[in-house]
Design a protein around this motif. Structure first.
Motif, PDB file in Angstrom:
ATOM      1  N   ARG A  25       0.811  -1.219   0.000  1.00  0.00           N
ATOM      2  CA  ARG A  25       0.000   0.000   0.000  1.00  0.00           C
ATOM      3  C   ARG A  25       0.842   1.266   0.000  1.00  0.00           C
ATOM      4  O   ARG A  25       0.373   2.310  -0.449  1.00  0.00           O
ATOM      5  CB  ARG A  25      -0.931   0.026   1.207  1.00  0.00           C
ATOM      6  N   THR A  26       2.058   1.201   0.537  1.00  0.00           N
ATOM      7  CA  THR A  26       2.909   2.388   0.579  1.00  0.00           C
ATOM      8  C   THR A  26       3.392   2.776  -0.812  1.00  0.00           C
ATOM      9  O   THR A  26       3.710   3.937  -1.043  1.00  0.00           O
ATOM     10  CB  THR A  26       4.129   2.179   1.484  1.00  0.00           C
ATOM     11  N   GLY A  27       3.467   1.824  -1.737  1.00  0.00           N
ATOM     12  CA  GLY A  27       3.863   2.128  -3.109  1.00  0.00           C
ATOM     13  C   GLY A  27       5.366   2.223  -3.297  1.00  0.00           C
ATOM     14  O   GLY A  27       5.828   2.770  -4.298  1.00  0.00           O
ATOM     15  N   VAL A  28       6.143   1.715  -2.366  1.00  0.00           N
ATOM     16  CA  VAL A  28       7.599   1.803  -2.445  1.00  0.00           C
ATOM     17  C   VAL A  28       8.112   1.044  -3.659  1.00  0.00           C
ATOM     18  O   VAL A  28       8.923   1.562  -4.432  1.00  0.00           O
ATOM     19  CB  VAL A  28       8.246   1.257  -1.151  1.00  0.00           C
ATOM     20  N   LEU A  29       7.668  -0.165  -3.841  1.00  0.00           N
ATOM     21  CA  LEU A  29       8.147  -0.993  -4.940  1.00  0.00           C
ATOM     22  C   LEU A  29       7.751  -0.402  -6.290  1.00  0.00           C
ATOM     23  O   LEU A  29       8.546  -0.389  -7.231  1.00  0.00           O
ATOM     24  CB  LEU A  29       7.599  -2.413  -4.787  1.00  0.00           C
ATOM     25  N   LEU A  32      10.003   2.507  -6.978  1.00  0.00           N
ATOM     26  CA  LEU A  32      11.335   2.029  -7.319  1.00  0.00           C
ATOM     27  C   LEU A  32      11.400   1.600  -8.776  1.00  0.00           C
ATOM     28  O   LEU A  32      12.337   1.949  -9.498  1.00  0.00           O
ATOM     29  CB  LEU A  32      11.726   0.876  -6.407  1.00  0.00           C
ATOM     30  N   ARG A  33      10.412   0.852  -9.215  1.00  0.00           N
ATOM     31  CA  ARG A  33      10.390   0.406 -10.611  1.00  0.00           C
ATOM     32  C   ARG A  33      10.231   1.578 -11.569  1.00  0.00           C
ATOM     33  O   ARG A  33      10.805   1.592 -12.653  1.00  0.00           O
ATOM     34  CB  ARG A  33       9.262  -0.594 -10.817  1.00  0.00           C
ATOM     35  N   ARG A  34       9.455   2.581 -11.160  1.00  0.00           N
ATOM     36  CA  ARG A  34       9.246   3.742 -12.016  1.00  0.00           C
ATOM     37  C   ARG A  34      10.537   4.544 -12.176  1.00  0.00           C
ATOM     38  O   ARG A  34      10.817   5.094 -13.243  1.00  0.00           O
ATOM     39  CB  ARG A  34       8.157   4.636 -11.424  1.00  0.00           C
ATOM     40  N   ARG A  35      11.358   4.590 -11.144  1.00  0.00           N
ATOM     41  CA  ARG A  35      12.584   5.382 -11.165  1.00  0.00           C
ATOM     42  C   ARG A  35      13.772   4.657 -11.782  1.00  0.00           C
ATOM     43  O   ARG A  35      14.854   5.227 -11.872  1.00  0.00           O
ATOM     44  CB  ARG A  35      12.952   5.796  -9.743  1.00  0.00           C
ATOM     45  N   GLN A  36      13.610   3.427 -12.214  1.00  0.00           N
ATOM     46  CA  GLN A  36      14.732   2.683 -12.779  1.00  0.00           C
ATOM     47  C   GLN A  36      15.172   3.254 -14.120  1.00  0.00           C
ATOM     48  O   GLN A  36      16.324   3.090 -14.510  1.00  0.00           O
ATOM     49  CB  GLN A  36      14.379   1.216 -12.939  1.00  0.00           C
TER      50      GLN A  36
END
Length: 63
Positions: A25-29, A32-36
């Motif tokens: 729910r925090t959207g961390v993963l 992370l994938r978006r910033r790769q």
């Protein structure tokens, strides 16, 4: 940091499941994938427009 209070005698699998759900729910993963990789703003705008058109077609087909 995610804090998960675990009750005494609580099953570890249940606590782990709660942790995973909270982490998702925090959207961390997702972030992370978006910033790769870098996406040009024009391409991001185009993809958002295509998605909006797709969603609009889905709603129209539903009616």
């Amino acid at each position: 940091m995610i804090i998960m209070p675990v009750k005494e005698g609580e099953n570890i699998e249940r606590a782990l499941k709660k942790f995973k759900r909270k982490y998702e729910r925090t959207g961390v993963l997702k972030e992370l994938r978006r910033r790769q990789y870098f996406t040009k703003p024009s391409i991001a705008k185009r993809e958002a427009m295509q998605h909006a058109i797709y969603v609009e077609h889905m709603y129209r087909d539903d009616e």
